[in-house]
Scaffold this motif. Structure first.
Motif, PDB file in Angstrom:
ATOM      1  N   HIS A 198       0.801  -1.223   0.000  1.00  0.00           N
ATOM      2  CA  HIS A 198       0.000   0.000   0.000  1.00  0.00           C
ATOM      3  C   HIS A 198       0.832   1.269   0.000  1.00  0.00           C
ATOM      4  O   HIS A 198       0.309   2.343   0.252  1.00  0.00           O
ATOM      5  CB  HIS A 198      -0.939  -0.011   1.199  1.00  0.00           C
ATOM      6  N   VAL A 199       2.130   1.115  -0.265  1.00  0.00           N
ATOM      7  CA  VAL A 199       3.020   2.269  -0.224  1.00  0.00           C
ATOM      8  C   VAL A 199       2.522   3.377  -1.158  1.00  0.00           C
ATOM      9  O   VAL A 199       2.406   4.536  -0.769  1.00  0.00           O
ATOM     10  CB  VAL A 199       4.459   1.865  -0.582  1.00  0.00           C
ATOM     11  N   ALA A 200       2.168   3.005  -2.395  1.00  0.00           N
ATOM     12  CA  ALA A 200       1.792   4.004  -3.389  1.00  0.00           C
ATOM     13  C   ALA A 200       0.468   4.666  -3.026  1.00  0.00           C
ATOM     14  O   ALA A 200       0.342   5.889  -3.049  1.00  0.00           O
ATOM     15  CB  ALA A 200       1.710   3.361  -4.763  1.00  0.00           C
ATOM     16  N   GLU A 201      -0.531   3.835  -2.669  1.00  0.00           N
ATOM     17  CA  GLU A 201      -1.863   4.382  -2.403  1.00  0.00           C
ATOM     18  C   GLU A 201      -1.872   5.313  -1.199  1.00  0.00           C
ATOM     19  O   GLU A 201      -2.526   6.346  -1.199  1.00  0.00           O
ATOM     20  CB  GLU A 201      -2.857   3.252  -2.150  1.00  0.00           C
ATOM     21  N   LEU A 202      -1.172   4.898  -0.152  1.00  0.00           N
ATOM     22  CA  LEU A 202      -1.230   5.681   1.078  1.00  0.00           C
ATOM     23  C   LEU A 202      -0.073   6.662   1.187  1.00  0.00           C
ATOM     24  O   LEU A 202       0.040   7.366   2.177  1.00  0.00           O
ATOM     25  CB  LEU A 202      -1.229   4.745   2.285  1.00  0.00           C
ATOM     26  N   ASN A 203       0.782   6.688   0.170  1.00  0.00           N
ATOM     27  CA  ASN A 203       1.950   7.562   0.162  1.00  0.00           C
ATOM     28  C   ASN A 203       2.778   7.378   1.441  1.00  0.00           C
ATOM     29  O   ASN A 203       3.021   8.321   2.188  1.00  0.00           O
ATOM     30  CB  ASN A 203       1.518   9.017  -0.026  1.00  0.00           C
ATOM     31  N   LEU A 204       3.150   6.133   1.708  1.00  0.00           N
ATOM     32  CA  LEU A 204       3.921   5.823   2.913  1.00  0.00           C
ATOM     33  C   LEU A 204       5.403   5.996   2.626  1.00  0.00           C
ATOM     34  O   LEU A 204       5.868   5.648   1.547  1.00  0.00           O
ATOM     35  CB  LEU A 204       3.660   4.381   3.355  1.00  0.00           C
ATOM     36  N   GLN A 205       6.117   6.556   3.595  1.00  0.00           N
ATOM     37  CA  GLN A 205       7.552   6.729   3.434  1.00  0.00           C
ATOM     38  C   GLN A 205       8.263   6.381   4.723  1.00  0.00           C
ATOM     39  O   GLN A 205       7.682   6.470   5.798  1.00  0.00           O
ATOM     40  CB  GLN A 205       7.864   8.175   3.055  1.00  0.00           C
ATOM     41  N   THR A 206       9.522   5.960   4.586  1.00  0.00           N
ATOM     42  CA  THR A 206      10.309   5.690   5.783  1.00  0.00           C
ATOM     43  C   THR A 206      10.495   6.998   6.539  1.00  0.00           C
ATOM     44  O   THR A 206      10.737   8.037   5.942  1.00  0.00           O
ATOM     45  CB  THR A 206      11.685   5.125   5.394  1.00  0.00           C
ATOM     46  N   LEU A 207      10.382   6.882   7.845  1.00  0.00           N
ATOM     47  CA  LEU A 207      10.522   8.047   8.698  1.00  0.00           C
ATOM     48  C   LEU A 207      11.925   8.628   8.546  1.00  0.00           C
ATOM     49  O   LEU A 207      12.914   7.913   8.710  1.00  0.00           O
ATOM     50  CB  LEU A 207      10.288   7.608  10.144  1.00  0.00           C
ATOM     51  N   ALA A 208      12.010   9.908   8.207  1.00  0.00           N
ATOM     52  CA  ALA A 208      13.327  10.533   8.061  1.00  0.00           C
ATOM     53  C   ALA A 208      13.728  11.187   9.374  1.00  0.00           C
ATOM     54  O   ALA A 208      12.872  11.560  10.179  1.00  0.00           O
ATOM     55  CB  ALA A 208      13.289  11.566   6.942  1.00  0.00           C
ATOM     56  N   GLN A 209      15.030  11.324   9.542  1.00  0.00           N
ATOM     57  CA  GLN A 209      15.547  11.888  10.786  1.00  0.00           C
ATOM     58  C   GLN A 209      15.003  13.292  11.036  1.00  0.00           C
ATOM     59  O   GLN A 209      14.771  13.696  12.166  1.00  0.00           O
ATOM     60  CB  GLN A 209      17.080  11.958  10.724  1.00  0.00           C
ATOM     61  N   GLU A 210      14.792  14.051   9.904  1.00  0.00           N
ATOM     62  CA  GLU A 210      14.380  15.441  10.055  1.00  0.00           C
ATOM     63  C   GLU A 210      12.960  15.542  10.598  1.00  0.00           C
ATOM     64  O   GLU A 210      12.531  16.608  11.024  1.00  0.00           O
ATOM     65  CB  GLU A 210      14.450  16.173   8.703  1.00  0.00           C
TER      66      GLU A 210
END
Lengths: 125, 568
Positions: free
Chosen positions: A71-83
């Motif tokens: 579901h990465v594309a549909e939900l626009n999921l991304q790995t948490l970035a440090q910033e």
């Protein structure tokens, strides 16, 4: 004398016979009931163990992970970035008193049909 | 009563009383005889019943052992790694089967994968118990019950189920069909006494306390995920990683790819599925320079401010050892580490002395298999005595093979203040771990090593790692060891290693990642360890650090603090 004794003995033995058989049958019945309950427990334990295993499986990162990637594309999921981490001390302190002058001018602007926030958004775009 | 007979002798006729008495005697005798016979029969039957040996075994094994369960294995946060499920197993009593053909056909209709000839042969005979098929599902049990064949029945067995599949395979190991551990922690738990409990029939139902391992399933998942990605990304033949809590020695994650599915233990026997972390030994290449530096700095013979001449290669007879990316000038100790200079490291080792260096390796436990609960361990290969050249190559990690677990343990000691922890897969408290500490270097040396490792991440070969793990103060050393093929080092085949620790301002975790025979990811990228093992380390740190409660810090104040006073 002996006759009475005999009669008493015969009656006693008949009673004992009936009693013993009644006991025997009730014990048998209890035993089969117990076996049935035991089977039921065993079956329910087996079912429970399967459900627990199911739960453990569904809870595993190994099974949740692929669902997330799907579901990465549909939900626009991304790995948490440090910033993206914040701290309490980077938050601005709350103002001592509300800025009534600014609020008044905002309401006046809204009353006269101008939305300063909307203006900011359109400017940004 | 008496009468006179013809012969003149008198005939004596017994009186009625006497007759009756003898008759009574005879009757009593008969009754006694009858009673003896009856009671004799009863006694005989009792003796016979007492003699009957009840067959409690199922094909040679006690019923208790077959229905015995194993304790659930949980990770450190209570997530299940291995659970028992109760499954029905089908058995037959051939002596009670009336029509073998009918029974065989009926079973075959429900379980078509059973060979029918085998089934017929199995059901014929006078045996009291034969297995037909073990570990079925409740649905199949229901269908077989509905067939209504006499002489078929079910035993509820415990079957091990690993919900995570391949993910923690090398830690957990596997069990055989009788629920006995054959590898990994399952085997260790059996050796610890589960087998005994099972054999005396105490291990039944849910009576066994679940066992908590030191593994963090989230870390394990991330590591597995990143390493699986590294396998395809760098087209490597294998990848492995281990993460250790530097204070307690607890292993948080241990992955070795390719791995196997413990639910189907046969897959463990396939080629190359061994545990590379504990039972693989490797020349770990330049990561060994951390060990050399720690040894030299701890001895006091080398100070972090010293410089060494690295202008020319070091000659040993006909061999000359040179640098991979040589600077060919005088280098300071941090520069030697940062540029991974072989010449410089040899000089540092020589300043320490080869025998002292060898003794330091013994102190680190490099002579024995690393202590851990897993039965899969291997003896490292470190030469008994170092000659000049062996010591020289050993200082940069060639000519001696140790397991990655040895290395992660040594790194833990170097960054945690100098105490060598005992690696464990069970959950431990710091107090318990401290009892087993073995001091190897001083707190001061530990500080220097932390600085060097961080420096390498900021300016040296660990910078690709640091790009991913920015903010988490990770640091480490790369190692690209050429593999020995047919007795020579083959430059096209290498083992890439990255030995790291984070966060270095207050070290909590050490990690060793290896990628076996990596290739360039694309045209622009390199093949040395920083590009593959280093990047993989960075990706892992980036994902696990927030889970482990480490928040990112930007700005170089913390890095500044790591710099030793004499270098500021």
């Amino acid at each position: 004398m002996i006759r009475t004794l005999n009669i008493i003995l015969v009656i006693t033995s008949i009673c004992a016979l009936v009693g013993v058989y009644a006991l025997k049958y009730s014990v048998e019945e209890t035993a089969s009931e117990k076996a049935a309950i035991q089977r039921l427990i065993e079956r329910q334990e087996a079912d429970l163990s399967l459900l627990k295993a199911d739960w453990a499986f569904l809870n595993q990162p190994a099974s949740v992970g692929p669902i997330v990637t799907r579901h990465v594309a549909e939900l626009n999921l991304q790995t948490l970035a440090q910033e993206q981490f914040g701290r309490f001390d980077t938050l601005p302190m709350r103002m001592k008193a509300p800025d009534s002058g600014a609020l008044d001018s905002l309401f006046e602007a809204l009353d006269s049909g101008v939305d300063p926030i909307q203006q900011l958004i359109t400017e940004a775009e | 009563m008496a009468a006179i007979t013809e012969s003149g002798t008198p005939i004596a006729i017994d009186g009625s009383r006497k007759t009756r008495r003898s008759l009574t005697k005879a009757r009593i005798r008969w009754v006694i005889a009858a009673l003896i016979v009856i009671f004799g029969a009863v006694a005989g039957r009792l003796v016979q019943l007492g003699m009957v040996e009840q067959d409690n075994t199922i094909e040679g094994q006690t019923r208790d052992l077959i229905t015995a369960s194993r304790p659930a294995i949980l990770d450190r946060n209570g997530l299940e790694l291995a659970v028992d499920i109760r499954v029905p197993s089908l058995f037959a009593e051939p002596r009670r089967i009336i029509d073998v053909e009918e029974a065989a056909q009926a079973i075959h209709s429900v379980l078509p994968d059973i060979n029918i000839d085998w089934l017929r042969q199995r059901l014929t005979g006078d045996k009291g118990f034969v297995w037909i098929k073990r570990e079925l599902t409740p649905a199949i049990q229901e269908r077989i019950m509905q067939l209504g064949i006499p002489g078929l029945d079910f035993v509820t067995e415990s079957k091990r189920f690993y919900p995570g599949g391949t993910e923690s395979s090398h830690i957990l190991g596997a069990v055989n069909i009788d629920n006995q551990g054959i590898a990994g922690m399952e085997k260790d738990m059996d050796d610890e006494g589960v087998a005994l409990l099972q054999s005396i029939g105490l291990a039944r139902g849910n009576e066994l306390e679940p066992v908590n391992l030191s593994i963090d399933l989230r870390v394990q998942h991330v590591m597995h995920n990143v390493l699986a990605d590294a396998l395809t990304r760098y087209k490597a033949i294998a990848a492995a990683g281990v993460m250790m809590d530097v204070h307690t020695g607890e292993i948080l994650g241990l992955v070795s790819l390719p791995d196997f599915d413990p639910n189907n233990p046969v897959t463990a026997l396939e080629k190359d599925r061994f545990n590379r972390i504990t039972s693989g030994i490797y020349e770990l290449g330049s990561t060994f320079k951390t060990v050399t530096m720690a040894a030299a700095l701890d001895s006091g013979k080398v100070r972090v401010t010293d410089s060494f001449d690295a202008r020319f290669g070091v000659r040993f007879g006909r061999f000359t050892i040179d640098d991979f990316h040589g600077k060919h000038r005088v280098l300071t100790v941090p520069e030697i580490y940062k540029y991974s200079s072989n010449i410089g490291t040899i000089k540092v080792m020589q300043a320490l002395g080869k025998d002292e260096f060898r003794a330091f390796l013994t102190e680190l436990g490099f002579d024995k298999p690393a202590p851990i609960e897993l039965p899969e361990r291997r003896q490292p290969k470190v030469p008994e005595k170092f000659s000049e050249i062996v010591a020289a190559t050993a200082s940069f990690g060639h000519g001696l093979s140790i397991s990655p677990l040895h290395m992660v343990r040594a790194i833990s000691a170097f960054v945690n203040g100098g105490d060598l922890p005992v690696p464990t897969l069970y959950r431990t408290t710091p107090e318990e771990a401290e009892k087993r500490y073995q001091p190897v270097v001083s707190e001061e040396t530990s500080e220097r090593i932390r600085y060097l490792m961080r420096l390498n991440a900021l300016e040296g070969s660990g910078s690709r790692m640091n790009k991913f793990a920015a903010g988490y103060r990770a640091g480490g050393k790369t190692g690209t060891a050429e593999k020995v093929v047919n007795g020579r080092y083959d430059s096209s085949k290498s083992l890439a290693v990255f030995a790291s620790a984070f966060p270095l301002d207050n070290p909590r975790y050490a990690m060793v990642i290896l990628v076996d025979e990596p290739r360039n990811e694309n045209e622009q990228s390199g093949r040395t360890a920083g590009w593959n093992a280093g990047e993989a380390t960075g990706r892992i740190v980036q994902r696990v650090a927030p889970m482990l409660g480490i928040s990112p810090e930007f700005g170089d104040i913390l890095d500044q603090k790591l710099v030793p006073a004499e270098l500021r």
